[in-house]
Design a protein around this motif. Structure first.
Motif, PDB file in Angstrom:
ATOM      1  N   THR A  31      -2.419  -1.528   2.486  1.00 47.66           N
ATOM      2  CA  THR A  31      -3.115  -2.142   3.681  1.00 47.66           C
ATOM      3  C   THR A  31      -3.592  -3.902   3.395  1.00 47.66           C
ATOM      4  N   GLU A  69      -6.425  -0.073  10.144  1.00 49.70           N
ATOM      5  CA  GLU A  69      -5.098  -0.042   9.713  1.00 49.70           C
ATOM      6  C   GLU A  69      -5.036   1.015   8.647  1.00 49.70           C
ATOM      7  N   GLY A  70      -5.905   0.973   7.478  1.00 47.51           N
ATOM      8  CA  GLY A  70      -5.830   2.144   6.509  1.00 47.51           C
ATOM      9  C   GLY A  70      -6.424   3.496   6.975  1.00 47.51           C
TER      10      GLY A  70
END
Length: 91
Positions: A31, A69-70
């Protein structure tokens, strides 16, 4: 570039297997590469129900974006103003 301490509430983190910790590490690195190659993950400390991470990043927002996002939390992000260690006392 600023350095940050990130507190991640992850129940049971201390019981994660090496494979689970590897998967988290890979997700974070992947990410980060997609967001900003200048952001650096320095280290993390795994406790019973939290993971504390040290990152170098331009600002908090990029750390929050990485967490989102991770797929892992960034419950508290604190700017590190300075560091000390035993060597500091001996100077």
């Amino acid at each position: 570039m600023p350095k940050f301490l990130i507190e991640r509430d992850i129940p049971g983190a201390g019981n994660f297997t090496p494979e689970q910790l590897l998967a988290i590490s890979k997700s974070s690195c992947s990410t980060l590469r997609g967001i900003d190659p200048e952001v650096k993950w320095i280290t993390s400390f795994v406790t019973a129900d939290k993971i504390f991470c040290i990152y170098i990043a331009p600002d908090e927002e990029i750390i929050r974006r990485n967490a989102f996002e991770g797929g892992f939390p960034a419950n508290v992000i604190t700017l590190i103003r300075s560091t000390i260690d035993p060597n500091f006392a001996d100077a």
